[in-house]
Design an enzyme around this catalytic site. Structure first.
Site, mmCIF file in Angstrom:
data_model
loop_
_atom_site.group_PDB
_atom_site.id
_atom_site.type_symbol
_atom_site.label_atom_id
_atom_site.label_comp_id
_atom_site.label_asym_id
_atom_site.label_seq_id
_atom_site.Cartn_x
_atom_site.Cartn_y
_atom_site.Cartn_z
ATOM 1 N N GLU A 10 0.801 -1.228 0.000
ATOM 2 C CA GLU A 10 0.000 0.000 0.000
ATOM 3 C C GLU A 10 0.832 1.275 0.000
ATOM 4 O O GLU A 10 0.497 2.239 -0.674
ATOM 5 C CB GLU A 10 -0.925 0.065 1.239
ATOM 6 C CG GLU A 10 -1.974 -1.003 1.283
ATOM 7 C CD GLU A 10 -1.587 -2.055 2.281
ATOM 8 O OE1 GLU A 10 -0.416 -2.464 2.259
ATOM 9 O OE2 GLU A 10 -2.435 -2.475 3.074
ATOM 10 N N ASP A 96 -2.184 -5.215 3.407
ATOM 11 C CA ASP A 96 -2.429 -5.608 4.795
ATOM 12 C C ASP A 96 -3.398 -6.783 4.908
ATOM 13 O O ASP A 96 -4.286 -6.952 4.068
ATOM 14 C CB ASP A 96 -2.983 -4.422 5.595
ATOM 15 C CG ASP A 96 -1.938 -3.345 5.818
ATOM 16 O OD1 ASP A 96 -0.741 -3.664 5.735
ATOM 17 O OD2 ASP A 96 -2.320 -2.187 6.066
ATOM 18 N N ASP A 98 -6.167 -7.483 6.463
ATOM 19 C CA ASP A 98 -7.465 -7.192 7.056
ATOM 20 C C ASP A 98 -8.439 -6.948 5.906
ATOM 21 O O ASP A 98 -8.085 -7.095 4.739
ATOM 22 C CB ASP A 98 -7.399 -6.000 8.016
ATOM 23 C CG ASP A 98 -6.872 -4.729 7.350
ATOM 24 O OD1 ASP A 98 -6.753 -4.699 6.104
ATOM 25 O OD2 ASP A 98 -6.570 -3.766 8.068
ATOM 26 N N GLU A 100 -9.762 -4.247 4.659
ATOM 27 C CA GLU A 100 -9.399 -3.159 3.749
ATOM 28 C C GLU A 100 -8.242 -3.583 2.852
ATOM 29 O O GLU A 100 -8.248 -3.325 1.651
ATOM 30 C CB GLU A 100 -9.026 -1.919 4.570
ATOM 31 C CG GLU A 100 -9.384 -0.601 3.927
ATOM 32 C CD GLU A 100 -10.873 -0.366 3.809
ATOM 33 O OE1 GLU A 100 -11.274 0.261 2.809
ATOM 34 O OE2 GLU A 100 -11.633 -0.817 4.674
ATOM 35 N N TYR A 322 1.744 -5.529 13.139
ATOM 36 C CA TYR A 322 0.601 -4.854 12.529
ATOM 37 C C TYR A 322 -0.267 -4.194 13.589
ATOM 38 O O TYR A 322 -0.557 -4.780 14.629
ATOM 39 C CB TYR A 322 -0.224 -5.849 11.722
ATOM 40 C CG TYR A 322 -1.258 -5.203 10.836
ATOM 41 C CD1 TYR A 322 -0.905 -4.169 9.977
ATOM 42 C CD2 TYR A 322 -2.589 -5.610 10.873
ATOM 43 C CE1 TYR A 322 -1.839 -3.574 9.166
ATOM 44 C CE2 TYR A 322 -3.536 -5.023 10.063
ATOM 45 C CZ TYR A 322 -3.160 -3.999 9.211
ATOM 46 O OH TYR A 322 -4.083 -3.403 8.407
ATOM 47 N N ARG A 324 -3.424 -2.937 13.478
ATOM 48 C CA ARG A 324 -4.886 -3.069 13.500
ATOM 49 C C ARG A 324 -5.225 -4.497 13.915
ATOM 50 O O ARG A 324 -5.184 -5.409 13.099
ATOM 51 C CB ARG A 324 -5.487 -2.729 12.138
ATOM 52 C CG ARG A 324 -5.324 -1.267 11.769
ATOM 53 C CD ARG A 324 -6.131 -0.887 10.542
ATOM 54 N NE ARG A 324 -5.949 0.519 10.225
ATOM 55 C CZ ARG A 324 -5.067 0.991 9.356
ATOM 56 N NH1 ARG A 324 -4.282 0.148 8.709
ATOM 57 N NH2 ARG A 324 -4.950 2.280 9.126
ATOM 58 N N HIS A 369 -3.183 -11.857 13.796
ATOM 59 C CA HIS A 369 -2.823 -13.006 14.620
ATOM 60 C C HIS A 369 -2.252 -12.632 15.978
ATOM 61 O O HIS A 369 -2.241 -13.445 16.883
ATOM 62 C CB HIS A 369 -1.785 -13.857 13.885
ATOM 63 C CG HIS A 369 -2.293 -14.374 12.590
ATOM 64 N ND1 HIS A 369 -3.388 -15.188 12.495
ATOM 65 C CD2 HIS A 369 -1.853 -14.200 11.324
ATOM 66 C CE1 HIS A 369 -3.600 -15.506 11.222
ATOM 67 N NE2 HIS A 369 -2.687 -14.903 10.500
#
Length: 903
Positions: A10, A96, A98, A100, A322, A324, A369
């Site tokens: 990203e 990522d 997730d 998004e 990460y 989030r 995780h």
């Protein structure tokens, strides 16, 4: 021939970090977030504007199919990605892990249409081992996660596009409603309503200082019982000021009488009971997104948005995992790393025998995780990264490191003692005092970290003391005795930390969205930060009232939380997105569909929505130009009184309203007559601040026309007719705003005339012959020569600067160091443009600039907190967004056909 692999992530920062771990044969490019989104409705092709797609850019009649387009700012990025893909043998989508990130990967796949093998590469930390392991263990795109993200995006557009126009018509233009944003705003407004309705209660108690007869160490204790009855404290009163418990309330007189009785020579004091309990406290779990935002707010005074921005940078540069996540779990290597560091820094007894395992409180902890922790299998200590990280980035890393290490350390242990002292002051003065104290005998995890706490109501009621050795029956001496009066306190306003906590507890939104939720309600003007507290505006009251009255289900906390659960079911493949969206929009379940609710709204009384009764005859109304008080004074036109912008809703009590109404009204101050025009000059205080104006004379009354008898020629006795006056173009009076240093109460005629004569001609440029003028503008004082301009250092220079000084300013480069800088802060050159970075104060607040790109500093983020790295990141983000869209040119109005003449 060696193969070439294209890896897409990203952000550019993430691309740079990953590239160094993958080595030769890999090209790492950045998509800079999403490359496409729902098209703006106004930009839809003409043939789609009248169909089922036209209202939302979503085909609501055919499976809620969204109409996506590549964003204008991303067309160049897509071209570069396609060019890189032509030379690649494999494509790795490494966004990522997730919803998004999964959606970004899917959109890339849809737009790039690769003809080479595609692999989904996921990881939760950016270290060499993690990246190489992710490259070996790829998977397919998870379409269920993509469906969940797309459903949320569609849901938010349906919600906003249906409800926001109602707010525009009934409250004010440019307002917005949002599925989660509105529920969060309701929490803030509900808390302010509680504060508005709150009635304070007064109560008194006694605080004593006792000294054991055989020791010098004094300790404090608080009165708890009188004549066997418990003495009321703050928590014993409800929010209406009534006593809700079986307790005796002391007033000032009773407290003073008790003090006199206990100070008498005949009074005695002794230890009545002593209770000792073991004390043990466990460390807090490692950080999730939510708890990180809460602690960063409490301890570092950082907003949720800044916290997430800093955490994103730390993650992309390989410092933390990460950011989030709902999970409090640590990997085995992280547990071992934390335990080893605890032993090396705090000793072998600082860790428990077995590693700690934390259960996640979130039932939907599925998007990552691990908890947020330092990256790698050996954590870098804050001392080791101090030279690489600056300012708030370092503070946040330090916080994450401490919390992670402390989470694997031993419990803090000690003992808590509670002593009760019997005081005998004679008849009616038999009282008990208590004191509690905790002695920590083993600090355990507290050697590394202790969790912060939110504000507690009536916290002054709690007494804590360091107790000397005591035994039951021991006599005590009275060193000090004081009666203290207290007022109960209203519920504390939400802070960002406590609002995040409330949202998480209610299941509204997800931790990854909390920062954007809070930023939205602040940026929209619904909420204003006052210190750490979030204060709602009056317009927020109007918005929430309308939503509660007419869209009740949609702002119910439970209903909003249920929607989040449903999105989780879609993400897990347990529900179908089309079925769910159909039920939400068209209805068919327990709740009516959104479309049905909007179509059956009926009449909404805008005046009632925007009105709050403050007292008899006084109503607060939210108008076009802000809130004001409407006072019924028996006339046909009620009087209006402005409400100060800095007055919080709970501060507008009936007494304060009366004070505003009875305050003397500011009148215009006549400064004198302009000798050149003969017009009166007046100083006024207007909606946009104080100013001076030149009053135009009143127009003359129209001449009267005599009535003459047409037969005799004599003047008739009839009433003369007034000859209609010709309508002349209204003359706009000259006005000029006062400088910031001027006061309308003291400004004189000479200064007013100077202001009215602006712009002031300083002189002519000897080379070009162009006039140079000094004037004031939206962005402050400046010089102008043709189309060229230069800022001045102060408003006073407008009147004082002479031609030589003006020419010297114009001789310097526009963005060069021509004089002492007016910048709030200055940094080294930007790595992209090569130009020095400065922070300046602009019309819309402070902003970062390199002379080419301007990036506004987000609301809630202070100038002091912005360091070089943060300034560079703000400029990178701004460039990634591309230039602001220009408003579309308006179509000329269609000409109506001329009306046919009758024969």
């Amino acid at each position: 021939m060696p193969t070439k692999k294209l890896v897409i992530v990203e952000s550019p920062a993430k691309a740079r970090t990953i590239a160094q771990y993958l080595g030769d044969g890999y090209e790492v490019q950045a998509s800079v977030g999403h490359i496409r989104d729902l098209i703006d409705v106004k930009d839809l092709p003409p043939e789609l504007k009248k169909g089922s797609v036209g209202k939302f850019s979503i085909d609501v009649e055919n499976g809620f199919e969204p109409y996506y387009v590549v964003s204008d700012s991303k067309k160049k990025t897509v071209t570069e990605l396609k060019r890189a893909l032509k030379d690649a043998d494999e494509l790795y989508l490494a966004t990522d892990e997730d919803r998004e990130g999964e959606a970004i990967a899917w959109h890339l796949l849809e737009v790039l249409k690769p003809k080479v093998p595609v692999k989904r590469m996921v990881f939760h930390e950016i270290t060499k081992d993690a990246i190489q392991a992710a490259e070996r263990n790829t998977r397919e795109i998870d379409t269920a996660l993509v469906d969940a993200q797309e459903t949320r995006r569609i849901l938010d557009r349906l919600f906003g596009f249906e409800i926001s126009p109602v707010l525009w018509r009934k409250v004010a233009p440019k307002l917005s409603a949002g599925r989660v944003q509105s529920a969060a705003l309701r929490l803030v407004v509900d808390r302010e309503r509680e504060r508005l309705a709150f009635v304070s209660a007064s109560y008194w108690d006694l605080v004593a200082e006792f000294t054991p007869t055989d020791a010098e160490q004094a300790f404090s204790a608080r009165l708890v019982r009188l004549e066997g009855k418990r003495v009321a404290q703050g928590g014993d009163f409800d929010d209406t000021g009534r006593l809700k418990a079986d307790a005796v309330t002391l007033d000032e007189r009773a407290a003073d009488l008790l003090v006199d009785a206990l100070r008498a020579d005949t009074a005695s004091f002794a230890v009545k009971s002593l209770e000792t309990k073991p004390y043990s406290r466990r460390p807090a779990a490692p950080f999730t997104t939510s708890t990180l935002q809460q602690e960063a707010s409490r301890k570092l005074r950082l907003s949720a948005r800044i916290t997430m921005s800093l955490a994103q940078s730390l993650y992309e540069n390989g410092y933390i995992t990460y950011m989030r996540t709902d999970s409090t779990t640590l990997s085995q290597q992280a547990i071992e790393a934390a335990r080893k560091q605890a032993v090396s820094l705090y000793g072998a007894d600082s860790i428990p025998e077995k590693p700690r395992v934390y259960a996640s409180k979130s039932k939907n902890a599925q998007e990552a995780h691990e908890a947020i922790r330092p990256s790698g299998d050996v954590f870098r200590t804050p001392a080791e990264v101090a030279s690489q990280l600056r300012g708030d980035e370092f503070k946040l890393y330090d916080l994450i490191w401490k919390r992670t290490v402390a989470s694997q350390m031993a419990d803090a242990k000690g003992s808590t003692a509670t002593v009760t002292i019997a005081a005998d002051g004679g008849e009616g003065a038999h009282a008990d005092f208590t004191a509690s104290g905790t002695v920590i005998t083993f600090r355990g995890y507290q050697a590394a970290y202790e969790e912060g706490r939110d504000e507690v109501r009536n916290a002054s009621d709690e007494a804590s003391a360091k107790l000397p050795p005591l035994e039951e029956g021991h006599a005590l001496g009275l060193a000090e005795l004081e009666a203290k009066g207290h007022e109960t306190t209203p519920p504390p306003r939400y802070t960002e930390a406590s609002l995040v906590k409330a949202l998480e507890e209610l299941g509204i939104g997800r931790p990854s969205t909390y920062a954007s939720i809070i930023s939205t309600i602040i940026d929209r003007g619904y909420v204003t930060p006052r210190g750490q507290a979030l204060v709602p505006s009056w317009i927020a009251f109007s918005v929430i009232r309308l939503l509660e009255d007419h869209f009740g289900d949609l702002v119910e906390y439970d209903f909003t939380a249920e929607m989040e659960d449903d999105l989780d079911k879609i993400a897990g493949g347990e529900a179908d997105r089309v079925d769910w969206l159909s039920q939400f929009y068209f209805g068919g379940g327990e709740h009516p569909g959104l479309r049905e609710v909007v179509e059956n709204l009926g009449d909404i009384d805008a005046r009632a929505v925007n009105s709050i009764v403050i007292d008899d005859g006084i109503t607060l109304r939210v108008g076009k130009y802000g809130p004001y008080l409407e006072v019924e004074d028996g006339t046909d036109t009620p009087r209006r009184v402005n409400v100060p912008d800095d007055l919080a809703p709970d501060e507008l009590t009936p007494a304060k309203a009366r004070e505003l109404i009875e305050a003397p009204v500011a009148t215009d101050r006549v400064l004198g007559v302009n000798p050149a025009t003969g017009k009166t000059i007046v100083a006024k205080d207007g909606r946009y601040g104080p100013y001076v104006t030149e009053l135009e004379p009143e127009p003359e009354a129209p001449a009267e026309e005599l009535v003459v008898d047409p037969t005799t020629g004599e003047v008739s006795d009839a009433k003369p007719k007034k000859r209609p006056a010709k309508k002349a173009a209204a003359v706009k009076p000259r006005t000029a705003s006062l400088f910031k240093t001027m006061d309308p109460a003291t400004v004189d005629l000479e200064t007013a005339l100077q202001l009215l004569d602006l712009p002031r001609t300083v002189g002519e440029d000897p080379e070009s012959g162009e006039p140079i003028t000094a004037q004031n503008g939206r962005y402050g004082p400046y010089l102008k020569k043709g189309t060229d301009s230069r800022s001045l250092e102060s408003e006073d220079q407008i009147f004082t600067i002479e031609l030589p000084a003006a020419l010297e300013i114009f001789a310097q480069p526009k963005y060069g160091a021509r004089r002492p800088s007016s910048a709030l802060k200055e940094f080294d050159a930007d790595p992209t443009s090569g130009k020095p970075i400065r922070i300046r104060d602009g019309r819309f607040g402070p902003y970062v600039t390199d002379g080419v790109t301007n990036a506004t500093i987000p609301r809630g983020e202070s100038v002091e907190s912005v360091d070089f790295d943060r300034a560079v990141q703000l400029l990178v983000d701004k460039r990634a967004k591309g230039p602001a869209k220009k408003p579309a040119a308006k179509r000329p109005a269609a000409k109506r056909p001329a009306a046919k003449k009758k024969a």
